[in-house]
Scaffold this active site. Structure first.
Site, short mmCIF file in Angstrom:
data_model
loop_
_atom_site.label_atom_id
_atom_site.label_comp_id
_atom_site.label_asym_id
_atom_site.label_seq_id
_atom_site.Cartn_x
_atom_site.Cartn_y
_atom_site.Cartn_z
N GLY A 1 35.07 36.04 86.78
CA GLY A 1 34.10 35.44 87.70
C GLY A 1 34.49 34.05 88.15
N SER A 2 33.49 33.21 88.40
CA SER A 2 33.67 31.95 89.13
C SER A 2 34.50 30.90 88.41
CB SER A 2 32.31 31.36 89.48
OG SER A 2 31.63 32.19 90.39
N VAL A 3 34.73 31.01 87.12
CA VAL A 3 35.63 30.04 86.47
C VAL A 3 37.01 30.10 87.11
CG1 VAL A 3 34.41 30.01 84.26
CG2 VAL A 3 36.22 31.68 84.64
N PHE A 4 37.33 31.24 87.73
CA PHE A 4 38.65 31.41 88.32
C PHE A 4 38.80 30.66 89.64
CE2 PHE A 4 42.33 33.73 90.04
CZ PHE A 4 43.13 33.76 88.91
N LYS A 5 37.69 30.19 90.20
CA LYS A 5 37.77 29.47 91.47
C LYS A 5 38.59 28.19 91.35
CE LYS A 5 33.39 31.36 93.11
NZ LYS A 5 31.94 31.19 93.22
#
Length: 726
Positions: free
Chosen positions: A315-319
């Site tokens: 999820g968004s931690v990868f942004k």
């Protein structure tokens, strides 16, 4: 007469043939006994005439990084019987007594008393408290044929602490799970033997020559784990389990500069001193109704180190990774330039791919603001602009969805699309951490590059192997895998991640006294009716020079706090970091007094620069002056002017005659942040803050975007308001 002689000769021939057959048969039988079966019979005779006892070696000790013992071998006792030494009339009595004291099955023990062997094991690895009860019973009942001898048992002094990493040992001291299994050949040592001659009844013969082969103890391990940090992490993860009722929760803490694992937590866990007893109440209640296969499956699930065995869509931690690739490739040169727009969704290959706040789009944003707001459309557009080949080249370089190579058993790969299968929608999904899977350790090691100047490190958990005298026989040094991003890119991403915590969706991850860089995530797992959420929060602290990287993951949270990473994981990480940073004695970035102690700006005009600096230092203020200025030059002007009331460590700009060029700066937006964040943002811009109220900032003067002289004062009003999270 001739007839008689003939009959006599026939009888003699028959007798001769008979005896010849007997002799040949006897010789054949002797050949069979002595040659063909000789070795087997010799072994059986030897077994009946000797007692061969294995002398267990001590497994090596497992230490934490500070020398605290995590696993050791302790002396216990085992019990065996010599069946021939037990009188027939006492066999039932012996079996019954042993079964009752040792809580064993009576029929099983009775069967062993009736065997024709020199030694039968009854029970292993018993505490002396138990064996003393057997000794008392033997003496009281005049029991013969029961033997008590010294043995070795694996012991974990901290109980369940680090259990899913350490693993445990079987009854014969072999490592079955975790470190115990991975390093079994190093830890186990070499068994010894004690061979004692006995008579035909199995009794030890006096004055016989014993053959003693001593055992060799195993080598020891020093882990990178810190026992205290592990304890702190487990304490708050266990609380998260109670608060959120998830399927499970994990937490990993590592040093981003070395790859050292400082703590690794899986909850629920187990007690390695009693690994076959389940610890989850719902499972224990139904244990009696389970089949053997079902019980085995439940135990194996409990023993799993989910940090390395379970994969999920991050999820968004990868942004943060997507942003780093764009900066590294020059797609973004100014992280604060508002060059992106969120309209709530992006149509890709006929799909409407939405922002989490599609109902109220974020509008125009910089990449920093997009990361703070966790805005999907911005990162989708960034990844698509990079192109699938370039984007996936970086994922390969970072080892996304690959094993990290940590020296623990059971680590698995994640799943990621092959480049030939990648489409625009695949790239768009991957930009915000969906459509591929990895382990928590893999994700944390990837994000740790931002705390290590862009260098990817290989995680390690065993730092040294020691011999029996404590000497180092092998050292596993930190290993840099590769430089993936430049130092400048890493620092920019770290700066943006700090804004996520200070102003964005990660506000619940703040730690008093420290600036924290972090990112939240609320990732979908599965689709349709099977869809669940995995909440995560990753942080590097202090953001100014990270000494620890932490990731907290809660799978399928079902508590009152919901399923968002900012709500359920960030507070857990904040609590852990608060204690860990204090324990590590990491110097604080600021103190609460920094925003509360007020000082009056003195008048330092018409004084020498050197004298002005001394006065400002004594007052608790900072100063700024052109480095080329002579310390004996006279100060002609200052900003702010004398008499202004400011907090300690505010900045005073000094000017001298002939060198009084003024410089302006743009006032940053400091609304909707706390006092510490507003103060830092203004100070970073060369400005000062004047505070009124408390809570979150709601008004500022001058307004954001105004160009004013460096050293000027910005007045900010604070009120108690709520916090939105992703």
């Amino acid at each position: 007469m001739a007839r008689t002689n003939l009959e006599t000769k026939k009888r003699s021939m028959v007798i001769l043939v008979f005896f010849t057959i007997c002799i040949v048969g006897l010789i054949g039988r002797l050949f069979y006994w002595q040659v063909i079966k000789g070795n087997e019979y010799r072994q059986e005779a030897y077994a009946l005439q000797t007692k061969n006892r294995t002398i267990s070696p001590k497994r090596g000790i497992i230490y934490d990084r500070n020398g605290e013992i995590l696993a050791e071998s302790i002396s216990v006792e085992s019990i065996s019987i010599t069946p021939k030494n037990i009188k027939t009339e006492n066999k039932e009595k012996t079996a019954k007594g042993l079964a009752e004291i040792l809580n064993l099955d009576y029929e099983t023990v009775l069967a062993k008393t009736k065997k024709n062997t020199a030694d039968e094991v009854i029970a292993k690895k018993l505490d002396k408290e138990i064996t003393d009860k057997v000794r008392t019973w033997i003496q009281k009942e005049s029991i013969t044929g029961v033997n008590i001898y010294e043995d070795i048992k694996r012991y974990y002094p901290n109980g369940s602490l680090l259990s899913n990493v350490l693993g445990f040992c079987g009854t014969d001291n072999q490592g079955l799970e975790g470190i115990e299994n991975q390093y079994d050949n190093i830890l186990k040592g070499v068994p010894g033997q004690l061979i004692i001659a006995t008579d035909g009844l199995g009794k030890e013969l006096p004055l016989n020559d014993e053959k003693y082969i001593p055992s060799e103890d195993g080598l020891s391990l020093v882990l990178t784990i810190d026992e205290m940090i592990q304890y702190i992490a487990e304490k708050y993860i266990e609380q998260a389990i109670r608060d959120n009722n998830p399927d499970y929760a994990t937490c990993t803490i590592m040093d981003p500069k070395t790859g050292d694992i400082l703590a690794m937590v899986t909850a629920p866990d187990f007690n390695p001193n009693d690994p076959f007893t389940h610890t989850v109440d719902s499972v224990k209640e139904n244990w009696i109704n389970m089949s053997s296969a079902e019980r085995t499956k439940e135990l194996q699930t409990l023993w799993r180190n989910r940090v390395i065995t379970d994969t999920f869509e991050p999820g968004s931690v990868f942004k943060a990774v997507t942003a780093a690739i764009a900066i590294e490739e020059g797609l973004i040169d100014n992280i604060d330039l508002k060059k992106f727009v969120c309209n709530g969704k992006l149509k890709i290959e006929g799909w409407d791919m939405k922002c989490w706040r599609y109902y109220n789009p974020h509008g125009q944003q910089s990449i920093r603001e997009a990361l703070m707001n966790s805005c999907n459309p911005v990162f989708m557009s960034v990844a698509l602009s990079l192109g699938k080949v370039k984007f996936y080249d970086y994922l390969t370089a970072l080892g996304v969805s690959k094993k990290t190579g940590i020296d623990l058993p059971g680590e698995v790969n994640g799943i990621i699309h092959a480049i030939e299968q990648v489409t625009d929608s695949t790239v768009a999904s991957a930009s915000f951490g969906q459509g591929f899977t990895l382990t928590q350790l893999n994700m944390l090691s990837v994000l740790s590059v931002f705390g290590n100047d862009g260098v990817l490190m290989k995680p390690r958990i065993v730092s040294e192997i020691l011999d029996r005298d404590g000497n180092i026989v092998q050292e596993n040094k930190p290993l840099a895998v590769k430089q993936v991003f430049s130092k400048d890119t890493a620092n920019k991403v770290l700066d943006m991640m700090e804004s996520v915590v200070s102003e964005g969706t990660g506000r619940n991850g703040k730690v008093k006294g420290y600036y924290v860089a972090g990112k939240t995530s609320t990732a979908e797992q599965g689709r349709g009716a099977a869809k669940t959420y995995t909440a995560s929060f990753v942080a590097l602290a202090p953001a100014t020079d990270p000494e620890v990287a932490i990731m907290v993951t809660i799978a399928n949270p079902k508590g009152e706090l919901g399923h968002q990473g900012g709500a359920v994981c960030a507070p857990v990480a904040s609590n852990i970091l608060t204690e860990v940073l204090e324990y590590m004695e990491v110097e604080k970035d600021y103190t609460l007094e920094d925003t509360t102690v007020k000082v009056t700006v003195p008048d330092v005009t018409n004084r020498t620069v050197g004298e002005a600096i001394r006065i400002l230092n004594n007052t608790g203020l900072k100063y700024s002056v052109d480095s080329s200025v002579d310390m004996n030059a006279m100060v002609s002007a200052q900003m702010p002017v004398a008499g202004e009331s400011l907090i300690e460590k505010s900045l005073v700009k000094l000017y001298v005659e002939g060198n009084d060029t003024r410089f302006n700066t743009v006032v940053p937006d400091v609304t909707n942040v706390d006092i510490v964040t507003a103060t830092k943002k203004l100070q970073d811009a060369g400005l000062n803050i004047k505070i009124s109220g408390s809570g979150m900032s709601v008004l500022q003067d001058p307004a954001a975007g105004t160009s004013i002289e460096q050293g000027s004062v910005v007045r900010v009003e604070f009120r108690a308001v709520g916090i939105d999270v992703e």
